[in-house]
Design a protein around this motif. Sequence first.
Motif, PDB file in Angstrom:
ATOM      1  N   GLU A 291       0.803  -1.050  -0.085  1.00  0.00           N
ATOM      2  CA  GLU A 291       0.323  -0.244  -0.202  1.00  0.00           C
ATOM      3  C   GLU A 291       0.964   1.442   0.355  1.00  0.00           C
ATOM      4  O   GLU A 291       0.938   2.247  -0.945  1.00  0.00           O
ATOM      5  N   LYS A 292       1.934   1.352   0.945  1.00  0.00           N
ATOM      6  CA  LYS A 292       2.944   2.404   0.109  1.00  0.00           C
ATOM      7  C   LYS A 292       3.538   2.622  -0.144  1.00  0.00           C
ATOM      8  O   LYS A 292       3.956   3.866  -0.895  1.00  0.00           O
ATOM      9  N   ALA A 293       3.536   1.203  -1.351  1.00  0.00           N
ATOM     10  CA  ALA A 293       5.036   1.733  -2.770  1.00  0.00           C
ATOM     11  C   ALA A 293       3.662   2.490  -3.491  1.00  0.00           C
ATOM     12  O   ALA A 293       3.952   3.029  -4.695  1.00  0.00           O
ATOM     13  N   ALA A 294       2.238   1.570  -3.924  1.00  0.00           N
ATOM     14  CA  ALA A 294       0.986   2.380  -4.204  1.00  0.00           C
ATOM     15  C   ALA A 294       1.140   3.652  -4.089  1.00  0.00           C
ATOM     16  O   ALA A 294       0.745   4.527  -4.970  1.00  0.00           O
ATOM     17  N   GLY A 295       1.229   4.492  -2.967  1.00  0.00           N
ATOM     18  CA  GLY A 295       1.470   5.339  -2.723  1.00  0.00           C
ATOM     19  C   GLY A 295       1.823   6.782  -3.316  1.00  0.00           C
ATOM     20  O   GLY A 295       1.846   6.939  -3.778  1.00  0.00           O
ATOM     21  N   LEU A 296       2.971   5.958  -3.396  1.00  0.00           N
ATOM     22  CA  LEU A 296       4.399   6.688  -3.922  1.00  0.00           C
ATOM     23  C   LEU A 296       5.191   6.557  -5.367  1.00  0.00           C
ATOM     24  O   LEU A 296       4.896   7.743  -5.579  1.00  0.00           O
ATOM     25  N   SER A 297       4.113   5.298  -5.127  1.00  0.00           N
ATOM     26  CA  SER A 297       4.437   5.421  -7.176  1.00  0.00           C
ATOM     27  C   SER A 297       3.058   6.625  -8.136  1.00  0.00           C
ATOM     28  O   SER A 297       3.860   6.742  -9.286  1.00  0.00           O
ATOM     29  N   ALA A 298       2.391   6.264  -7.270  1.00  0.00           N
ATOM     30  CA  ALA A 298       1.369   7.852  -7.558  1.00  0.00           C
ATOM     31  C   ALA A 298       1.139   9.175  -7.694  1.00  0.00           C
ATOM     32  O   ALA A 298       1.144   9.198  -8.370  1.00  0.00           O
ATOM     33  N   ALA A 299       2.333   9.517  -6.910  1.00  0.00           N
ATOM     34  CA  ALA A 299       2.640  10.242  -6.630  1.00  0.00           C
ATOM     35  C   ALA A 299       3.858  11.165  -7.774  1.00  0.00           C
ATOM     36  O   ALA A 299       3.864  11.723  -7.517  1.00  0.00           O
ATOM     37  N   PHE A 303      12.547   9.067  -8.120  1.00  0.00           N
ATOM     38  CA  PHE A 303      13.467   8.144  -7.139  1.00  0.00           C
ATOM     39  C   PHE A 303      12.850   8.612  -5.868  1.00  0.00           C
ATOM     40  O   PHE A 303      13.321   9.445  -5.122  1.00  0.00           O
ATOM     41  N   PRO A 304      11.798   7.548  -5.849  1.00  0.00           N
ATOM     42  CA  PRO A 304      11.285   7.771  -4.247  1.00  0.00           C
ATOM     43  C   PRO A 304      12.033   7.143  -3.001  1.00  0.00           C
ATOM     44  O   PRO A 304      12.868   6.343  -3.297  1.00  0.00           O
ATOM     45  N   ILE A 305      12.626   7.950  -2.247  1.00  0.00           N
ATOM     46  CA  ILE A 305      13.199   7.615  -0.300  1.00  0.00           C
ATOM     47  C   ILE A 305      12.334   7.424   0.340  1.00  0.00           C
ATOM     48  O   ILE A 305      11.977   8.446   0.530  1.00  0.00           O
ATOM     49  N   TYR A 306      12.190   6.151   1.091  1.00  0.00           N
ATOM     50  CA  TYR A 306      11.427   5.814   1.587  1.00  0.00           C
ATOM     51  C   TYR A 306      11.743   5.335   3.465  1.00  0.00           C
ATOM     52  O   TYR A 306      12.662   5.161   3.170  1.00  0.00           O
ATOM     53  N   PHE A 307      11.478   6.404   4.341  1.00  0.00           N
ATOM     54  CA  PHE A 307      12.407   5.791   6.088  1.00  0.00           C
ATOM     55  C   PHE A 307      11.218   5.288   6.238  1.00  0.00           C
ATOM     56  O   PHE A 307       9.571   5.462   6.804  1.00  0.00           O
ATOM     57  N   GLU A 308      11.727   4.194   7.767  1.00  0.00           N
ATOM     58  CA  GLU A 308      10.929   3.386   8.104  1.00  0.00           C
ATOM     59  C   GLU A 308      11.116   3.351   8.988  1.00  0.00           C
ATOM     60  O   GLU A 308      12.887   2.577   8.964  1.00  0.00           O
ATOM     61  N   GLU A 309      10.767   2.692  10.130  1.00  0.00           N
ATOM     62  CA  GLU A 309      11.095   1.808  11.365  1.00  0.00           C
ATOM     63  C   GLU A 309      10.917   0.363  11.405  1.00  0.00           C
ATOM     64  O   GLU A 309       9.908  -0.423  10.469  1.00  0.00           O
ATOM     65  N   ASN A 310      11.984  -0.331  12.062  1.00  0.00           N
ATOM     66  CA  ASN A 310      12.082  -1.220  12.791  1.00  0.00           C
ATOM     67  C   ASN A 310      12.095  -2.493  11.214  1.00  0.00           C
ATOM     68  O   ASN A 310      10.710  -3.758  11.563  1.00  0.00           O
ATOM     69  N   LEU A 311      12.396  -2.488  10.027  1.00  0.00           N
ATOM     70  CA  LEU A 311      12.196  -3.242   9.055  1.00  0.00           C
ATOM     71  C   LEU A 311      13.483  -4.181   8.499  1.00  0.00           C
ATOM     72  O   LEU A 311      14.341  -3.459   8.648  1.00  0.00           O
ATOM     73  N   ALA A 325       7.912  -2.561  -9.604  1.00  0.00           N
ATOM     74  CA  ALA A 325       6.465  -3.009 -10.502  1.00  0.00           C
ATOM     75  C   ALA A 325       5.686  -2.679 -11.099  1.00  0.00           C
ATOM     76  O   ALA A 325       4.353  -2.761 -11.896  1.00  0.00           O
ATOM     77  N   SER A 326       5.475  -1.394 -10.398  1.00  0.00           N
ATOM     78  CA  SER A 326       4.635  -0.809 -11.081  1.00  0.00           C
ATOM     79  C   SER A 326       5.025  -0.151 -11.960  1.00  0.00           C
ATOM     80  O   SER A 326       3.745   0.644 -13.003  1.00  0.00           O
ATOM     81  N   GLY A 327       5.547  -0.420 -12.567  1.00  0.00           N
ATOM     82  CA  GLY A 327       6.370   0.665 -13.805  1.00  0.00           C
ATOM     83  C   GLY A 327       6.422   1.705 -14.038  1.00  0.00           C
ATOM     84  O   GLY A 327       6.690   1.767 -15.320  1.00  0.00           O
ATOM     85  N   SER A 328       6.112   2.709 -13.016  1.00  0.00           N
ATOM     86  CA  SER A 328       6.014   4.600 -13.232  1.00  0.00           C
ATOM     87  C   SER A 328       7.326   4.665 -12.873  1.00  0.00           C
ATOM     88  O   SER A 328       7.977   5.536 -12.730  1.00  0.00           O
ATOM     89  N   ILE A 329       7.958   4.436 -11.742  1.00  0.00           N
ATOM     90  CA  ILE A 329       9.443   4.883 -11.519  1.00  0.00           C
ATOM     91  C   ILE A 329      10.709   3.519 -12.063  1.00  0.00           C
ATOM     92  O   ILE A 329      10.523   2.413 -12.020  1.00  0.00           O
ATOM     93  N   THR A 330      11.590   3.870 -12.342  1.00  0.00           N
ATOM     94  CA  THR A 330      13.019   3.252 -12.524  1.00  0.00           C
ATOM     95  C   THR A 330      13.880   3.503 -11.444  1.00  0.00           C
ATOM     96  O   THR A 330      14.876   2.185 -12.005  1.00  0.00           O
ATOM     97  N   GLY A 331      13.402   3.255 -10.588  1.00  0.00           N
ATOM     98  CA  GLY A 331      14.621   3.641  -9.023  1.00  0.00           C
ATOM     99  C   GLY A 331      14.276   4.030  -7.900  1.00  0.00           C
ATOM    100  O   GLY A 331      13.610   4.639  -7.991  1.00  0.00           O
ATOM    101  N   CYS A 332      14.216   3.206  -6.457  1.00  0.00           N
ATOM    102  CA  CYS A 332      13.809   3.716  -5.300  1.00  0.00           C
ATOM    103  C   CYS A 332      14.702   3.633  -4.092  1.00  0.00           C
ATOM    104  O   CYS A 332      16.091   2.216  -4.647  1.00  0.00           O
TER     105      CYS A 332
END
Length: 400
Positions: A291-299, A303-311, A325-332
Amino acid sequence: MENFHALYYQKPYIKEFDATVIACTQTERGFEIELSETAFYPEGGGQPGDKGSLILQGQNESPVCVLDTQLNGERVLHIADKSILPGVQVHGVLDWINRSDNMQGHSGEHILTGLLYQTYGYENIGFHMGKDFVTIDASGQLTEEQVTILEQRANEIVRANLPIAESFPSEEERRTLQYRSKKELSGIVRIITIPGLDSCACCGTHLSSTGEVGLIKIINFTNRKKGARLEVLFGRKAVEAYEQEMQQVRAISRCLSAKPSEVHEAVEKLNADKAKLQQQLHEMTEKYLKEKAAGLSAAEDRFPIYFEENLGIEYLRFFCNSLLASGSITGCAALSAVKNDTAELAYNYVIVSTEIDLKQHAKELNQQLNGRGGGSSTAIQGTYFASQDSIKEALLRVFG
């Protein structure tokens, strides 16, 4: 020493004795004290040297600690923490718990070794009495079932309370005797015999009967190329270990609200419940990251940079692959803060790209962000020891 008396053979159960100091020499390991007679057993035959104290008679001095006892030729050397002048009368006191443990261990070893040969035809090729347990090396490998049978029969010998006899057969008599010995022997030879079970040349101190061993417990065994090694507890140490284990079992049974006899089943159930919860958590984490990935790809961020805790790294990689896999970006890039005992900032990272050769930039980024790690031209991973702002700024300079 022509008039020397080895009380540890003559009176193996003696705990205290009187003697005269013959000599005292300072060495690197302490003060080596020789006595006119001694009940302190010197290390030999796989048995450690005795410990205890020497009390100076008629003098208001603190006892001298005997830290070890060693044999040098025919001289018994008491390794002590202080010197004593030759001619001084002393009262020797053995650390009897230590000596008793060694006697139980040595006599118990003869029981097991005799059974190893009698039951499986295996020789004793190694024996060591350590601080925590006794090790016995057998000449052949063993199965779990064989070890169980060996322990059961050993304790049957203990309960039978067989005599443990000492003898000094002549060389002519020894030619007709069947006894164990790791080397050819000459002169006076001491034989320790448990009737119907074992006869062995031995210089150690022993109990007078098998019943005094009390309990024999094989705590571990490992098969090796040349045979098997047994780790064994005898007597007081075996009982003490059993008591400690029972305390643990009772504590666990209270935690699990189960009877001590049902602890194993309760732990199996707990493990099954844990595995089920872990699977549920795994599925929920992947759903959340999708769900997070779908939100970032829609934005439509280049080059999305995603910070998270405890992963963990595997989830960071899953998140990046979901974005690609969304096809809208080439790197992250996906990063998660690392928990550590210091205040140092650290982030595990995964960076993926189908356009940029990441291998070329991995070293540069590690230098800038005090990082470590690497990978291929399409994916790199590792840890950066830097702040979130510093990491974001460095990544945007390269990929933004």
